[in-house]
Scaffold this motif. Structure first.
Motif, short mmCIF file in Angstrom:
data_model
loop_
_atom_site.label_atom_id
_atom_site.label_comp_id
_atom_site.label_asym_id
_atom_site.label_seq_id
_atom_site.Cartn_x
_atom_site.Cartn_y
_atom_site.Cartn_z
N LEU A 92 57.43 -27.65 -17.35
CA LEU A 92 56.58 -28.33 -18.33
C LEU A 92 56.43 -27.58 -19.65
CD1 LEU A 92 54.83 -30.76 -19.03
CD2 LEU A 92 52.89 -29.60 -17.92
N PRO A 93 56.13 -26.27 -19.66
CA PRO A 93 56.00 -25.60 -20.97
C PRO A 93 57.28 -25.67 -21.80
CG PRO A 93 55.05 -24.25 -19.23
CD PRO A 93 55.79 -25.36 -18.54
N SER A 94 58.45 -25.56 -21.15
CA SER A 94 59.72 -25.66 -21.88
C SER A 94 59.92 -27.08 -22.41
CB SER A 94 60.89 -25.29 -20.96
OG SER A 94 60.78 -23.94 -20.53
N GLU A 95 59.53 -28.07 -21.63
CA GLU A 95 59.63 -29.45 -22.08
C GLU A 95 58.71 -29.69 -23.28
OE1 GLU A 95 58.38 -33.99 -20.84
OE2 GLU A 95 58.04 -32.37 -19.41
N GLN A 96 57.50 -29.17 -23.23
CA GLN A 96 56.54 -29.39 -24.32
C GLN A 96 57.03 -28.74 -25.61
OE1 GLN A 96 53.24 -27.64 -22.14
NE2 GLN A 96 52.22 -29.62 -21.94
N ALA A 97 57.52 -27.51 -25.52
CA ALA A 97 57.98 -26.79 -26.71
C ALA A 97 59.19 -27.48 -27.34
CB ALA A 97 58.31 -25.34 -26.36
N THR A 98 60.16 -27.85 -26.51
CA THR A 98 61.38 -28.47 -27.04
C THR A 98 61.11 -29.87 -27.58
OG1 THR A 98 62.00 -29.16 -24.79
CG2 THR A 98 62.97 -27.12 -25.63
N THR A 99 60.15 -30.56 -27.01
CA THR A 99 59.79 -31.89 -27.52
C THR A 99 59.26 -31.78 -28.95
OG1 THR A 99 59.30 -32.78 -25.33
CG2 THR A 99 58.26 -33.88 -27.20
N ILE A 100 58.42 -30.78 -29.20
CA ILE A 100 57.88 -30.56 -30.55
C ILE A 100 59.01 -30.24 -31.52
CG2 ILE A 100 56.47 -28.98 -31.94
CD1 ILE A 100 54.69 -28.68 -29.39
N GLU A 101 59.92 -29.35 -31.12
CA GLU A 101 61.01 -28.94 -32.00
C GLU A 101 61.94 -30.10 -32.32
OE1 GLU A 101 60.89 -24.63 -29.76
OE2 GLU A 101 62.79 -25.71 -29.85
N GLU A 150 54.57 -22.97 -41.09
CA GLU A 150 54.04 -22.30 -39.90
C GLU A 150 52.65 -22.86 -39.61
OE1 GLU A 150 54.82 -18.06 -39.16
OE2 GLU A 150 55.63 -17.97 -41.21
N LYS A 151 52.49 -23.43 -38.43
CA LYS A 151 51.21 -24.05 -38.06
C LYS A 151 50.92 -23.79 -36.59
CE LYS A 151 49.75 -27.91 -40.20
NZ LYS A 151 49.24 -27.47 -41.49
N GLU A 152 49.68 -24.00 -36.20
CA GLU A 152 49.34 -23.91 -34.79
C GLU A 152 48.37 -25.04 -34.44
OE1 GLU A 152 45.95 -20.70 -34.10
OE2 GLU A 152 47.57 -19.83 -35.33
N THR A 153 48.37 -25.37 -33.15
CA THR A 153 47.48 -26.40 -32.65
C THR A 153 47.19 -26.11 -31.19
OG1 THR A 153 47.11 -28.80 -32.54
CG2 THR A 153 49.28 -28.02 -31.89
N THR A 154 46.34 -26.91 -30.60
CA THR A 154 46.05 -26.74 -29.17
C THR A 154 46.98 -27.62 -28.35
OG1 THR A 154 44.42 -28.52 -29.15
CG2 THR A 154 43.63 -26.30 -29.69
N LEU A 155 47.17 -27.26 -27.10
CA LEU A 155 48.01 -28.08 -26.21
C LEU A 155 47.50 -29.50 -26.12
CD1 LEU A 155 49.13 -26.00 -23.08
CD2 LEU A 155 50.58 -27.21 -24.74
N ALA A 156 46.20 -29.66 -26.22
CA ALA A 156 45.61 -30.99 -26.12
C ALA A 156 45.94 -31.87 -27.32
CB ALA A 156 44.09 -30.88 -25.97
N GLN A 157 46.45 -31.26 -28.40
CA GLN A 157 46.71 -32.02 -29.63
C GLN A 157 48.19 -31.97 -30.05
OE1 GLN A 157 43.69 -29.86 -32.03
NE2 GLN A 157 42.63 -31.82 -32.26
N ILE A 158 49.08 -31.84 -29.06
CA ILE A 158 50.50 -31.70 -29.42
C ILE A 158 51.20 -33.03 -29.68
CG2 ILE A 158 50.82 -29.48 -28.27
CD1 ILE A 158 52.20 -30.98 -25.98
N ALA A 159 50.57 -34.15 -29.38
CA ALA A 159 51.21 -35.45 -29.64
C ALA A 159 51.53 -35.56 -31.13
CB ALA A 159 50.29 -36.58 -29.20
N ASN A 160 52.81 -35.79 -31.43
CA ASN A 160 53.29 -35.96 -32.83
C ASN A 160 53.15 -34.69 -33.68
OD1 ASN A 160 54.05 -38.73 -32.54
ND2 ASN A 160 51.88 -39.28 -32.69
N PHE A 161 52.94 -33.54 -33.05
CA PHE A 161 52.76 -32.29 -33.81
C PHE A 161 54.03 -31.96 -34.60
CE2 PHE A 161 52.52 -27.42 -33.64
CZ PHE A 161 51.74 -27.34 -34.78
N GLY A 162 55.19 -32.09 -33.96
CA GLY A 162 56.45 -31.82 -34.64
C GLY A 162 56.68 -32.77 -35.80
N LYS A 163 56.31 -34.01 -35.60
CA LYS A 163 56.46 -35.02 -36.66
C LYS A 163 55.56 -34.69 -37.85
CE LYS A 163 56.31 -40.04 -37.36
NZ LYS A 163 56.06 -41.35 -36.73
N ARG A 164 54.33 -34.27 -37.57
CA ARG A 164 53.39 -33.93 -38.64
C ARG A 164 53.89 -32.74 -39.45
NH1 ARG A 164 49.62 -34.49 -34.42
NH2 ARG A 164 49.05 -32.27 -34.49
#
Length: 310
Positions: free
Chosen positions: A217-226, A270-284
């Motif tokens: 899951l952590p690898s999936e979350q990180a690569t999804t953002i990228e 360079e930005k940071e967010t919480t795991l709870a707010q990663i939806a569309n983070f890469g897009k933003r």
């Protein structure tokens, strides 16, 4: 499954290592499987830079066709080679636990790097690596380098280049990482670099269910953002784009960049967010780049690629 799961893979040493790793992990779950190696167009045509071939997913298309035709059940890829939009009916079932993400320089003595005004020839087939290198070392020359990892290492030995850039993960996996390799911790990696992904046809539920058990899951979350960052910037164009998301505790740290093809211009976020707010983070993050000069830079890149200077 009643029949062994058929695993499609490229036939290079690294690709076979990746497929065998998936096979071993499936075996631990009690899933029997067999390997189906194929040679991709990207492995066959080695006399042109990748961006000149004009084929989306040049390393994955052959396996895509085999999946669609039902010749294999799953395909294993280096995730950075996979287009952000999968063919219709195909789904990502698992991202395996990620290896190191950074690039390394394999060199013939690193003294040339100590003088920022010095001259050197560095080899890479990546627009991203070329642009970031030239942004840092303006007096260097970057030459094209194609082929699988083994082929590229041999070409480095045979030519009078001072060094070549590789993903550390690939060299590490097949035990070809030299002890004196220079880690390029300043270079932003390709989106999903160091990650392996499994894809299958959605209708093949046995394959989907079996392979999805390997998801990290952590690898999936990180690569999804990228990859979200990449997809938003790209607009159907190959460009020098870097992206890295790292997760520590419940915080996601992201760094992304876009460069001019010759490295003369650099846009970084360079930005940071919480795991709870990663939806569309890469897009933003990508939208912020686009709003701060990225649209114009992407248009310049498209114009240069459509009208290359001979």
């Amino acid at each position: 499954m009643n029949k062994p799961l058929r695993i499609g893979t490229r036939d290079s040493e690294l690709a076979m290592w990746q497929a065998e790793t998936v096979q071993a992990q499936l075996a631990r779950l009690g899933v029997d499987s067999v390997l189906h190696p194929v040679k991709s167009t990207g492995d066959i045509i080695l006399d042109k830079p990748l961006y000149e071939l004009g084929i989306t997913g040049i390393f994955t298309k052959t396996l895509d066709i085999a999946l669609i035709n039902g010749e294999i059940d799953i395909a294993v890829h280096s995730m950075k080679d996979v287009p952000t939009a999968l063919p219709k009916g195909m789904v990502q079932t698992a991202v395996l636990e990620r290896e190191v993400t950074n690039d390394v320089l394999i060199h013939k003595g690193d003294h040339f790097l100590l003088d920022e005004n010095g001259k050197a020839t560095i080899a890479t087939g990546s627009l991203r690596r070329k642009a970031q290198w030239l942004h840092r070392y303006k007096n260097h020359t970057v030459t094209d380098l194609r082929g699988n990892v083994n082929t590229r290492l041999i070409k480095l030995i045979e030519n009078d280049w001072q060094g070549a850039i590789f993903a550390q993960a690939g060299l590490k996996r097949i035990k070809l990482l030299p002890k004196d390799a220079m880690e390029l911790d300043w270079m932003v990696p390709a989106p999903a670099q160091g990650a392996m992904v499994i894809v299958a046809m959605q209708e093949n539920q046995e394959a989907v269910n079996a392979s999805s058990q390997l998801n990290h899951l952590p690898s999936e979350q990180a690569t999804t953002i990228e990859r979200e960052f990449l997809r938003t910037l790209e607009g159907g164009c190959t460009a020098p784009i870097g992206a890295l998301a790292t997760i520590k505790d419940q915080t996601v740290y992201f760094k992304g960049c876009l460069h001019a093809l010759d490295g003369s211009k650099e846009l970084v976020i360079e930005k940071e967010t919480t795991l709870a707010q990663i939806a569309n983070f890469g897009k933003r993050c990508a939208q912020e780049i686009l709003d701060n000069g990225g649209k114009e830079l992407m248009q310049n890149i498209k114009d240069e690629q459509n009208n290359p200077v001979n």
